[in-house]
Motif scaffolding. Structure first.
Motif, PDB file in Angstrom:
ATOM      1  N   LEU A 179     -14.289 -73.930 -68.831  1.00  0.00           N
ATOM      2  CA  LEU A 179     -14.032 -75.357 -68.657  1.00  0.00           C
ATOM      3  C   LEU A 179     -12.802 -75.788 -69.455  1.00  0.00           C
ATOM      4  O   LEU A 179     -11.919 -76.482 -68.941  1.00  0.00           O
ATOM      5  CB  LEU A 179     -15.274 -76.137 -69.113  1.00  0.00           C
ATOM      6  CG  LEU A 179     -15.488 -77.537 -68.563  1.00  0.00           C
ATOM      7  CD1 LEU A 179     -15.416 -77.545 -67.046  1.00  0.00           C
ATOM      8  CD2 LEU A 179     -16.840 -78.065 -69.021  1.00  0.00           C
ATOM      9  N   VAL A 202      -9.603 -74.493 -67.798  1.00  0.00           N
ATOM     10  CA  VAL A 202      -9.255 -75.213 -66.564  1.00  0.00           C
ATOM     11  C   VAL A 202      -8.726 -76.618 -66.882  1.00  0.00           C
ATOM     12  O   VAL A 202      -7.704 -77.047 -66.332  1.00  0.00           O
ATOM     13  CB  VAL A 202     -10.490 -75.295 -65.629  1.00  0.00           C
ATOM     14  CG1 VAL A 202     -10.222 -76.230 -64.463  1.00  0.00           C
ATOM     15  CG2 VAL A 202     -10.851 -73.909 -65.115  1.00  0.00           C
ATOM     16  N   LEU A 203      -9.405 -77.319 -67.801  1.00  0.00           N
ATOM     17  CA  LEU A 203      -8.968 -78.670 -68.161  1.00  0.00           C
ATOM     18  C   LEU A 203      -7.584 -78.630 -68.807  1.00  0.00           C
ATOM     19  O   LEU A 203      -6.713 -79.447 -68.503  1.00  0.00           O
ATOM     20  CB  LEU A 203      -9.966 -79.323 -69.119  1.00  0.00           C
ATOM     21  CG  LEU A 203     -11.365 -79.598 -68.559  1.00  0.00           C
ATOM     22  CD1 LEU A 203     -12.307 -79.994 -69.679  1.00  0.00           C
ATOM     23  CD2 LEU A 203     -11.321 -80.679 -67.496  1.00  0.00           C
ATOM     24  N   TRP A 262      -5.295 -76.349 -68.420  1.00  0.00           N
ATOM     25  CA  TRP A 262      -4.340 -76.016 -67.361  1.00  0.00           C
ATOM     26  C   TRP A 262      -3.933 -77.275 -66.611  1.00  0.00           C
ATOM     27  O   TRP A 262      -2.750 -77.533 -66.375  1.00  0.00           O
ATOM     28  CB  TRP A 262      -4.961 -74.998 -66.406  1.00  0.00           C
ATOM     29  CG  TRP A 262      -4.110 -74.662 -65.225  1.00  0.00           C
ATOM     30  CD1 TRP A 262      -3.705 -75.505 -64.222  1.00  0.00           C
ATOM     31  CD2 TRP A 262      -3.527 -73.392 -64.920  1.00  0.00           C
ATOM     32  NE1 TRP A 262      -2.920 -74.847 -63.315  1.00  0.00           N
ATOM     33  CE2 TRP A 262      -2.793 -73.550 -63.715  1.00  0.00           C
ATOM     34  CE3 TRP A 262      -3.562 -72.150 -65.542  1.00  0.00           C
ATOM     35  CZ2 TRP A 262      -2.098 -72.502 -63.128  1.00  0.00           C
ATOM     36  CZ3 TRP A 262      -2.877 -71.098 -64.937  1.00  0.00           C
ATOM     37  CH2 TRP A 262      -2.156 -71.281 -63.749  1.00  0.00           C
ATOM     38  N   PHE A 263      -4.937 -78.075 -66.232  1.00  0.00           N
ATOM     39  CA  PHE A 263      -4.656 -79.294 -65.474  1.00  0.00           C
ATOM     40  C   PHE A 263      -3.712 -80.209 -66.250  1.00  0.00           C
ATOM     41  O   PHE A 263      -2.706 -80.682 -65.726  1.00  0.00           O
ATOM     42  CB  PHE A 263      -5.963 -80.022 -65.138  1.00  0.00           C
ATOM     43  CG  PHE A 263      -5.763 -81.288 -64.357  1.00  0.00           C
ATOM     44  CD1 PHE A 263      -5.349 -81.251 -63.031  1.00  0.00           C
ATOM     45  CD2 PHE A 263      -5.989 -82.525 -64.945  1.00  0.00           C
ATOM     46  CE1 PHE A 263      -5.156 -82.417 -62.304  1.00  0.00           C
ATOM     47  CE2 PHE A 263      -5.805 -83.697 -64.220  1.00  0.00           C
ATOM     48  CZ  PHE A 263      -5.386 -83.638 -62.902  1.00  0.00           C
ATOM     49  N   ILE A 264      -4.042 -80.430 -67.532  1.00  0.00           N
ATOM     50  CA  ILE A 264      -3.233 -81.350 -68.335  1.00  0.00           C
ATOM     51  C   ILE A 264      -1.820 -80.813 -68.552  1.00  0.00           C
ATOM     52  O   ILE A 264      -0.842 -81.534 -68.420  1.00  0.00           O
ATOM     53  CB  ILE A 264      -3.913 -81.602 -69.707  1.00  0.00           C
ATOM     54  CG1 ILE A 264      -5.201 -82.389 -69.520  1.00  0.00           C
ATOM     55  CG2 ILE A 264      -2.965 -82.370 -70.631  1.00  0.00           C
ATOM     56  CD1 ILE A 264      -5.988 -82.583 -70.798  1.00  0.00           C
ATOM     57  N   CYS A 318     -10.152 -86.854 -73.053  1.00  0.00           N
ATOM     58  CA  CYS A 318     -11.020 -85.728 -73.395  1.00  0.00           C
ATOM     59  C   CYS A 318     -11.411 -85.710 -74.873  1.00  0.00           C
ATOM     60  O   CYS A 318     -12.444 -85.153 -75.226  1.00  0.00           O
ATOM     61  CB  CYS A 318     -10.339 -84.408 -73.052  1.00  0.00           C
ATOM     62  SG  CYS A 318     -10.157 -84.143 -71.297  1.00  0.00           S
ATOM     63  N   LEU A 339     -26.511 -77.938 -72.080  1.00  0.00           N
ATOM     64  CA  LEU A 339     -25.764 -79.089 -71.555  1.00  0.00           C
ATOM     65  C   LEU A 339     -25.149 -79.899 -72.686  1.00  0.00           C
ATOM     66  O   LEU A 339     -23.975 -80.274 -72.649  1.00  0.00           O
ATOM     67  CB  LEU A 339     -26.714 -79.970 -70.728  1.00  0.00           C
ATOM     68  CG  LEU A 339     -26.061 -81.072 -69.903  1.00  0.00           C
ATOM     69  CD1 LEU A 339     -25.476 -80.483 -68.641  1.00  0.00           C
ATOM     70  CD2 LEU A 339     -27.072 -82.152 -69.561  1.00  0.00           C
ATOM     71  N   VAL A 365     -22.242 -78.067 -74.421  1.00  0.00           N
ATOM     72  CA  VAL A 365     -21.023 -78.124 -73.600  1.00  0.00           C
ATOM     73  C   VAL A 365     -20.423 -79.528 -73.668  1.00  0.00           C
ATOM     74  O   VAL A 365     -19.214 -79.708 -73.809  1.00  0.00           O
ATOM     75  CB  VAL A 365     -21.338 -77.736 -72.133  1.00  0.00           C
ATOM     76  CG1 VAL A 365     -20.137 -77.991 -71.239  1.00  0.00           C
ATOM     77  CG2 VAL A 365     -21.759 -76.274 -72.052  1.00  0.00           C
ATOM     78  N   HIS A 366     -21.294 -80.519 -73.607  1.00  0.00           N
ATOM     79  CA  HIS A 366     -20.878 -81.913 -73.661  1.00  0.00           C
ATOM     80  C   HIS A 366     -20.165 -82.219 -74.982  1.00  0.00           C
ATOM     81  O   HIS A 366     -19.117 -82.855 -75.013  1.00  0.00           O
ATOM     82  CB  HIS A 366     -22.139 -82.777 -73.519  1.00  0.00           C
ATOM     83  CG  HIS A 366     -21.879 -84.235 -73.366  1.00  0.00           C
ATOM     84  ND1 HIS A 366     -22.540 -85.181 -74.106  1.00  0.00           N
ATOM     85  CD2 HIS A 366     -21.034 -84.923 -72.579  1.00  0.00           C
ATOM     86  CE1 HIS A 366     -22.107 -86.378 -73.761  1.00  0.00           C
ATOM     87  NE2 HIS A 366     -21.207 -86.256 -72.839  1.00  0.00           N
ATOM     88  N   THR A 422     -16.851 -78.829 -75.810  1.00  0.00           N
ATOM     89  CA  THR A 422     -15.780 -78.318 -74.954  1.00  0.00           C
ATOM     90  C   THR A 422     -14.421 -78.683 -75.530  1.00  0.00           C
ATOM     91  O   THR A 422     -13.451 -77.930 -75.454  1.00  0.00           O
ATOM     92  CB  THR A 422     -15.921 -78.879 -73.523  1.00  0.00           C
ATOM     93  OG1 THR A 422     -17.161 -78.447 -72.997  1.00  0.00           O
ATOM     94  CG2 THR A 422     -14.797 -78.387 -72.628  1.00  0.00           C
ATOM     95  N   PHE A 482     -13.492 -78.731 -78.569  1.00  0.00           N
ATOM     96  CA  PHE A 482     -13.050 -77.785 -79.593  1.00  0.00           C
ATOM     97  C   PHE A 482     -12.362 -76.572 -78.963  1.00  0.00           C
ATOM     98  O   PHE A 482     -11.543 -75.917 -79.594  1.00  0.00           O
ATOM     99  CB  PHE A 482     -14.238 -77.286 -80.427  1.00  0.00           C
ATOM    100  CG  PHE A 482     -14.582 -78.180 -81.566  1.00  0.00           C
ATOM    101  CD1 PHE A 482     -13.758 -78.273 -82.675  1.00  0.00           C
ATOM    102  CD2 PHE A 482     -15.729 -78.954 -81.542  1.00  0.00           C
ATOM    103  CE1 PHE A 482     -14.069 -79.102 -83.729  1.00  0.00           C
ATOM    104  CE2 PHE A 482     -16.050 -79.788 -82.602  1.00  0.00           C
ATOM    105  CZ  PHE A 482     -15.213 -79.861 -83.690  1.00  0.00           C
TER     106      PHE A 482
END
Lengths: 281, 323
Positions: free
Chosen positions: B122, B125-126, B128-130, B147, B198, B201-202, B205, B207
């Motif tokens: 996650l 991917v995040l 990468w997007f930014i 984020c 959950l 991860v919440h 992520t 870090f």
């Protein structure tokens, strides 16, 4: 181009879903804190009111929540100020260099990633042993551990590493020619610091103050074993999650988060303002 | 410095080189006027003292007390290995059955591995997007802040915020039942392994994401173009080109996530309904019963386990070069 477009939208969707995942629960409890007087802990909303904030104001459970609120607020401000007051000189020392710099650096890193329960246990133990020592000299049932001794120290082990890392990074990007120019023009080291260095790294300083306050304001894990008789707000809150079964607990969550958001907003606003001014000059 | 320069974050800001300690020439050349600002030992003293009193000291005391004796109401100086013996009681004799300690570590390691894998994918991917998909710096900063802002709010509140969504009568169960997908509420949504993972991860992520963003910002975007021209697809580029270049960020993020999960007692406690064991919870429970020496022994063992993991990871990266 087409493949690129598709990749962008897939990733944008992942990002949007993550944002929803990140903020969804928060939005849920803020909404539920405005639950009507007959409403419960879950949806649906039965009316819309500030009833539970009023209940919260009167106090929930047996603990004095507003005293804890005040304690955490004071502690947060002190931790924030101390983090700045300790990290700025430390970062200046790192620019000059000193014996043991690497050892201290790794100690600070270790403090950052050390499991919180271990730090907390250690500090609690240290103060307990200190109490035992004191009691061999004077008869006392007081404890040396407390909000502004052991808990303060526990918070500093968490905020100082962030502060130092932010400043070391800021100084790595610092153009030394500015201060050399100041020195060539006859500025004393103090003047160079106040009039040249600190204004340039001001955004980082605001960031450190933010880290200091918010990390302290929400800290639980390191405080848990290192607090004396009087709990901080997050510790009281954790206790309340097991006893309070009304939306008053959400109202408390909303109020606590509002304080964090206020701190974040103020700091980000200040940083933006500074950047704007800098661009204009 | 093209991107997210001022974004607050532990390891965010990029730079080319580090001021080496002991590299004194630059700051003190010429005639340096006498000032406390030129005396590094005075400047570093407050930090060193705080670290000594509140970090190094407590760790040493923990190690010492782990060899002490204890009774129901006091702890007494001694040199005994009985606490360590108690921690590993029956661990060898009962093999292949797992003793309590091994079972607890295994359970904690399981959470560790799952959470690490999810946050890594996650976070990557995040990031990468930014970094690669967003073209303007201001948009990058806004998305980065979206984020990271929750990091500055309370963990406990972010945990209990899941209750109205995941509970028996929560939003998700209500919706599923309303749609006729299930006839009765799903029980494993809350106070279960699922809700613990959950919540991890919440909460964490970020870090993983921040150090990876930091690494990605330094990658020359032309490398991606070159790989694409050479015929590589997105997945190939991500795994064979970008991931290796992000190794420092990935390692730092992994250290954060792994150490947090290994020592956790709060998330597993709240989201597991106080029913799931973890190493941190064992220590916390022993402290509640004032069994401080055995809690200390457990802490030392935990620390040893964490150090072994970190040692393995840091062999892959030099932290100081990453600031």
């Amino acid at each position: 181009m087409n493949e690129r477009g598709r990749r962008f939208w897939i990733l944008a969707t992942v990002f949007a879903l993550f944002t929803l995942f990140l903020y969804g629960p928060m939005i849920a409890i803020v909404t539920l804190s405005f639950q009507g007087p007959e409403g419960g802990l879950t949806f649906p909303m039965r009316g819309f009111s500030t009833h539970w904030f009023a209940e919260l104001w009167k106090g929930v459970g047996v603990v004095d929540i507003w005293a804890a609120f005040g304690r955490s607020l004071r502690l947060g401000v002190i931790v924030s100020a101390l983090t700045l007051a300790i990290c700025v000189p430390a970062a200046l020392a790192y620019r000059i260099g000193f014996r043991g710099a690497t050892l201290l650096f790794y100690t600070v890193i270790a403090s950052l990633i050390m499991p919180s329960i271990v730090v907390s246990l250690g500090i609690g133990l240290e103060f307990r042993l200190m109490d035992d020592e004191i009691r061999t000299v004077i008869t006392s049932h007081e404890t040396s551990s407390g909000l502004f001794t052991s808990a303060l120290g526990a918070h500093l082990t968490w905020t100082l590493p962030f502060g130092l890392l932010i400043l070391l990074a800021a100084f790595n990007r610092f153009d030394r020619r500015y201060e050399e120019a100041a020195r060539d023009l006859g500025a004393s080291p103090g003047q160079t610091l106040w009039l040249v260095i600190l204004p340039i790294i001001a955004p980082s300083l605001i960031g450190i103050a933010l880290f200091g306050f918010t990390l302290s304001w929400d800290e639980i894990a390191r405080t848990s074993q290192a607090i004396g008789g009087r709990n901080t707000l997050p510790l009281e809150l954790r206790g309340l999650t097991q006893t309070v079964t009304t939306p008053a607990i959400y109202a408390l969550g909303t109020v606590t988060t509002a304080v964090s958001v206020l701190a974040i907003g103020t700091c980000l606003g200040l940083i933006t303002l500074l950047r704007r001014r800098r661009v204009r000059h | 410095m093209t991107s997210i320069e001022r974004a607050p974050g532990p390891l965010t800001p990029p730079s080319e080189e580090v001021v080496a300690p002991g590299h004194e020439a630059a700051a003190t050349h010429g005639i340096a006027p006498r000032s406390i600002l030129n005396s590094p030992y005075a400047l570093i003293a407050p930090l060193a003292i705080v670290m000594l009193i509140f970090f190094v000291g407590p760790l040493i005391l923990t190690l010492i007390v782990s060899f002490w004796n204890y009774t129901q109401y006091s702890i007494e100086p001694a040199f005994t290995t009985v606490n360590y013996y108690d921690v590993f009681y029956g661990c060898v004799a009962r093999l292949p059955d797992l003793c309590v300690t091994f079972a607890t570590y295994l359970s904690t390691l399981k959470f560790c591995l799952i959470v690490w894998a999810i946050t890594l994918i996650l976070g990557f991917v995040l990031a990468w997007f930014i970094v690669f998909e967003i073209k303007t710096v201001s948009t990058q900063i806004v998305l980065f802040l979206i984020c990271t802002i929750p990091f500055w709010t309370s963990n406990v509140i972010r945990m209990i915020a899941w209750i109205p969504l995941l509970g028996r009568n929560g939003l998700i169960n209500d919706t599923l039942m309303g749609l006729g997908l299930t006839s009765e509420p799903i029980e494993w949504l809350l106070y279960s392994d699922f809700s613990v993972i959950l919540a991890f991860v919440h909460l964490y992520t970020m870090f993983m994401m921040v150090p990876i963003v930091n690494s990605m910002l330094r990658i020359d975007k032309e490398i991606i173009e070159a790989a694409r021209d050479a015929g590589a697809g997105t997945l190939t580029i991500a795994l064979l080109v970008i991931a290796p270049l992000c190794r420092p960020g990935i390692v730092i993020g992994s250290i954060f996530v792994v150490t947090i999960v290994m020592g956790d007692f709060l998330t597993i406690g709240v989201m597991g309904g106080q029913q799931i064991a973890s190493v941190g919870k064992v220590i916390q429970t022993q402290l509640n019963f004032l069994q401080i020496p055995i809690a200390a022994a457990n802490a030392v063992v935990l620390l040893g386990a964490v150090l072994v993991i970190i040692w393995g990871m840091t062999r892959l990266v030099d932290v100081r070069r990453e600031l």
